[in-house]
Design an enzyme around this catalytic site. Structure first.
Site, PDB file in Angstrom:
ATOM      1  N   HIS A 220     -12.588 -11.545  -9.753  1.00 52.19           N
ATOM      2  CA  HIS A 220     -13.184 -11.177 -10.903  1.00 52.19           C
ATOM      3  C   HIS A 220     -14.299 -10.335 -10.682  1.00 52.19           C
ATOM      4  CE1 HIS A 220     -14.346 -12.127 -15.048  1.00 52.19           C
ATOM      5  NE2 HIS A 220     -14.475 -13.123 -15.046  1.00 52.19           N
ATOM      6  N   HIS A 259      -5.424  -2.770 -14.097  1.00 49.55           N
ATOM      7  CA  HIS A 259      -6.121  -3.839 -14.898  1.00 49.55           C
ATOM      8  C   HIS A 259      -5.109  -4.548 -15.367  1.00 49.55           C
ATOM      9  CE1 HIS A 259      -8.844  -5.597 -17.911  1.00 49.55           C
ATOM     10  NE2 HIS A 259      -9.684  -5.268 -16.999  1.00 49.55           N
ATOM     11  N   ASP A 310     -14.934  -1.061 -12.636  1.00 45.72           N
ATOM     12  CA  ASP A 310     -15.605  -1.259 -11.303  1.00 45.72           C
ATOM     13  C   ASP A 310     -15.585   0.150 -10.567  1.00 45.72           C
ATOM     14  OD1 ASP A 310     -16.701  -3.900 -11.178  1.00 45.72           O
ATOM     15  OD2 ASP A 310     -14.731  -4.857 -11.062  1.00 45.72           O
TER      16      ASP A 310
HETATM   17  N1  ACO Z   1      -4.478  -0.463  -5.844  1.00 50.19           N
HETATM   18  C1  ACO Z   1      -2.925  -0.246  -5.366  1.00 50.19           C
HETATM   19  N2  ACO Z   1      -1.963  -0.971  -5.977  1.00 50.19           N
HETATM   20  C2  ACO Z   1      -2.226  -1.619  -7.178  1.00 50.19           C
HETATM   21  C3  ACO Z   1      -3.602  -1.749  -7.651  1.00 50.19           C
HETATM   22  C4  ACO Z   1      -4.468  -0.984  -6.902  1.00 50.19           C
HETATM   23  N3  ACO Z   1      -5.793  -1.305  -7.293  1.00 50.19           N
HETATM   24  N4  ACO Z   1      -3.506  -2.510  -8.657  1.00 50.19           N
HETATM   25  C5  ACO Z   1      -2.348  -2.762  -9.151  1.00 50.19           C
HETATM   26  N5  ACO Z   1      -1.332  -2.257  -8.283  1.00 50.19           N
HETATM   27  C6  ACO Z   1       0.184  -2.141  -7.860  1.00 50.19           C
HETATM   28  C7  ACO Z   1       0.429  -3.605  -7.498  1.00 50.19           C
HETATM   29  O1  ACO Z   1       0.453  -3.388  -6.056  1.00 50.19           O
HETATM   30  C8  ACO Z   1       1.889  -3.465  -7.910  1.00 50.19           C
HETATM   31  O2  ACO Z   1       2.820  -2.852  -7.467  1.00 50.19           O
HETATM   32  P1  ACO Z   1       4.261  -3.421  -7.169  1.00 50.19           P
HETATM   33  O3  ACO Z   1       4.700  -3.626  -8.233  1.00 50.19           O
HETATM   34  O4  ACO Z   1       4.730  -2.076  -6.398  1.00 50.19           O
HETATM   35  O5  ACO Z   1       3.884  -4.706  -6.261  1.00 50.19           O
HETATM   36  C9  ACO Z   1       1.538  -3.159  -9.339  1.00 50.19           C
HETATM   37  O6  ACO Z   1       0.544  -2.177  -9.219  1.00 50.19           O
HETATM   38  C10 ACO Z   1       1.059  -4.273 -10.470  1.00 50.19           C
HETATM   39  O7  ACO Z   1       0.069  -4.976 -10.051  1.00 50.19           O
HETATM   40  P2  ACO Z   1      -0.312  -6.358 -10.312  1.00 50.19           P
HETATM   41  O8  ACO Z   1      -1.043  -7.083  -9.417  1.00 50.19           O
HETATM   42  O9  ACO Z   1       1.016  -7.216 -10.930  1.00 50.19           O
HETATM   43  O10 ACO Z   1      -1.074  -6.340 -11.870  1.00 50.19           O
HETATM   44  P3  ACO Z   1      -2.235  -7.213 -12.180  1.00 50.19           P
HETATM   45  O11 ACO Z   1      -2.122  -6.786 -13.896  1.00 50.19           O
HETATM   46  O12 ACO Z   1      -1.926  -8.570 -11.972  1.00 50.19           O
HETATM   47  O13 ACO Z   1      -3.540  -6.641 -11.411  1.00 50.19           O
HETATM   48  C11 ACO Z   1      -5.654  -6.552 -11.017  1.00 50.19           C
HETATM   49  C12 ACO Z   1      -4.656  -6.315 -12.101  1.00 50.19           C
HETATM   50  C13 ACO Z   1      -5.846  -7.828 -10.377  1.00 50.19           C
HETATM   51  C14 ACO Z   1      -6.879  -5.897 -11.680  1.00 50.19           C
HETATM   52  C15 ACO Z   1      -5.076  -5.244  -9.927  1.00 50.19           C
HETATM   53  O14 ACO Z   1      -5.032  -4.066 -10.544  1.00 50.19           O
HETATM   54  C16 ACO Z   1      -6.163  -5.220  -8.707  1.00 50.19           C
HETATM   55  O15 ACO Z   1      -5.857  -5.730  -7.801  1.00 50.19           O
HETATM   56  N6  ACO Z   1      -6.931  -4.117  -8.853  1.00 50.19           N
HETATM   57  C17 ACO Z   1      -7.956  -4.096  -7.614  1.00 50.19           C
HETATM   58  C18 ACO Z   1      -9.136  -4.824  -7.835  1.00 50.19           C
HETATM   59  C19 ACO Z   1     -10.143  -4.426  -9.009  1.00 50.19           C
HETATM   60  O16 ACO Z   1     -10.436  -3.403  -9.264  1.00 50.19           O
HETATM   61  N7  ACO Z   1     -10.399  -5.413  -9.746  1.00 50.19           N
HETATM   62  C20 ACO Z   1     -11.444  -5.260 -10.945  1.00 50.19           C
HETATM   63  C21 ACO Z   1     -10.844  -5.449 -12.166  1.00 50.19           C
HETATM   64  S1  ACO Z   1     -11.909  -5.257 -13.401  1.00 50.19           S
HETATM   65  C22 ACO Z   1     -12.644  -6.646 -13.701  1.00 50.19           C
HETATM   66  O17 ACO Z   1     -12.335  -7.589 -13.449  1.00 50.19           O
HETATM   67  C23 ACO Z   1     -14.110  -6.414 -14.204  1.00 50.19           C
END
Ligand code: ACO
Length: 375
Positions: A220, A259, A310
């Site tokens: 988060h 996101h 972020d």
């Molecule tokens: N880098 C690489 N691949 C990613 C990323 C990323 N940052 N984000 C999503 N993906 C990919 C996943 O690997 C997945 O691929 P796949 O289908 O081939 O397995 C696909 O995109 C979907 O990802 P999910 O995890 O299902 O998407 P979710 O909606 O649950 O994730 C999240 C959202 C947790 C923010 C994710 O994008 C992530 O981990 N980002 C990096 C962490 C980050 O920047 N967090 C800050 C968020 S903003 C905030 O909270 C203030």
């Protein structure tokens, strides 16, 4: 009874709220009807906090009154200062903040009547959080707390408390914008935690203690710290492409991208990109901005992912001289406006939040006395 589990409560509509609207397909974020782009361009953090708490923008008099009420509330009680001074130097700033909000509840019992929709506690916590974070951060470095500066507005004061120096107009405004952008985000995990606590008729300070503990988790809060780690490790623009490709090949996540709600660019990232560039130009240091632009290009090309809030925030804070481990406490200093607005809203239309679980354990087991159980 619903049979299907929505893991992570994804897409579950848990309650109705008038505070914040997000359109993840259009990349729109709206507080109380106002687009975040207008608020970031024309508003201040105090004005936005008023908007979230009261549901309307303040008049000039109302805004002046709010600022006058907030200023004396920046002072924290002696007992809390003594507690912060006694925490071990190893205490992380989010642990210290969680402890301090909880301690403040005991020290100020008048503000913590259960289930009361008083704006007093919201003002108190919003005003006091920067003082708490600053004081603990300085104590753990063996430094004396800074004297408070009542003449400074909220963002300028927060910047002074976090860095020990007064910012110039551009710097103060950039932090003001960052605080506006982080002030609320609908039912994110920490806000939901705050509302769950409030929904038991517990008090505002308990709800905010829950929220701080929830924001502490790296899924988060904290992605911006890891973005800065990555940029330092990459070091030069020519290394961006190989490093990012290597990470993606190992199926690693690139922090600051993707996101749960936004399927296009997070509008907060669009705004912070501009501020990262402005601050970089003013400081004669576009290193972070140039690296981030290249990271964006490569991640979008390779994975089709867009930046979230972020990606650029860490570079803005670094250019302001704010240390990495204060990024998440800084997030809390802003989000406290949204948390408290949501708790006040919860009290207005309260219903205990208590979902159900799909049971997947055993059933109808015969009880075996302890003497007959195998070791
Ligand atoms: N880098 C690489 N691949 C990613 C990323 C990323 N940052 N984000 C999503 N993906 C990919 C996943 O690997 C997945 O691929 P796949 O289908 O081939 O397995 C696909 O995109 C979907 O990802 P999910 O995890 O299902 O998407 P979710 O909606 O649950 O994730 C999240 C959202 C947790 C923010 C994710 O994008 C992530 O981990 N980002 C990096 C962490 C980050 O920047 N967090 C800050 C968020 S903003 C905030 O909270 C203030």
């Amino acid at each position: 009874m619903p049979e299907e589990v929505q893991k992570g409560l994804e897409d579950v509509v848990a309650l109705a709220s008038r505070i914040t609207f997000i359109d993840g397909n259009e990349g729109r974020l709206v507080y109380e009807g106002y687009d975040i782009r207008d608020l970031a361009e024309r508003s201040t953090f105090e004005e936005v906090a008023y908007l979230l708490w009261y549901g309307r923008l303040p008049s000039a008099t109302q805004l002046r009154d709010l600022k006058e009420r907030l200023r004396p509330l920046r002072e924290i009680p002696e007992e809390l200062r003594a507690l912060l001074a006694r925490l071990p130097a190893s205490a992380g700033p989010m642990d210290a903040l969680r402890t301090a909000v909880s301690a403040l509840a005991i020290l100020e019992p008048g503000e913590t009547k259960t289930g009361e929709s008083s704006i007093g506690g919201a003002l108190r916590l919003t005003a006091a959080l920067p003082t708490i974070v600053s004081e603990q951060n300085r104590r753990r470095q063996g430094l004396e707390p800074l004297p408070l500066r009542p003449e400074l507005d909220h963002a300028a004061h927060a910047l002074y408390l976090l860095t020990g120096r007064e910012g110039n107009a551009l710097e103060n405004r950039s932090l003001d914008v960052a605080l506006i952008l982080h002030a609320d985000h609908e039912l994110n995990a920490s806000t939901f935690a705050a509302r769950v606590t409030a929904s038991t008729l517990s008090d505002l300070y308990s709800a905010i203690t829950s929220a701080v503990g929830t924001l502490k988790g790296p899924l988060h809060g904290g992605a911006n710290e890891r973005v800065m780690e990555l940029l330092r490790a990459i070091d030069t623009v020519d290394r961006v492409e190989p490093v990012i490709k290597e990470k993606l090949a190992r199926h690693e996540r690139i922090m600051g991208f993707g996101h749960r709600v936004y399927k296009v660019e997070d509008p907060r990232a669009t705004i912070l990109r501009v501020w990262s560039q402005r601050l970089g130009e003013a400081a004669g240091n576009l290193r972070w901005y140039d690296l981030l632009r290249k990271v964006e290009e490569v991640v979008h090309r390779e994975k089709g992912l867009y930046p979230n809030v972020d990606l650029y925030s860490g570079s803005v804070y670094t250019l302001l001289g704010i240390p990495d481990d204060l990024f998440t406490p800084l997030f809390a200093m802003s989000r406290v406006a949204g948390w408290t607005a949501h708790v006040l809203e919860e009290y207005e239309d309260l219903r205990l939040i208590r979902p159900v679980a799909q049971y997947v354990g055993p059933n109808h087991l015969a009880y075996v006395p302890i003497a007959e159980r195998p070791d």
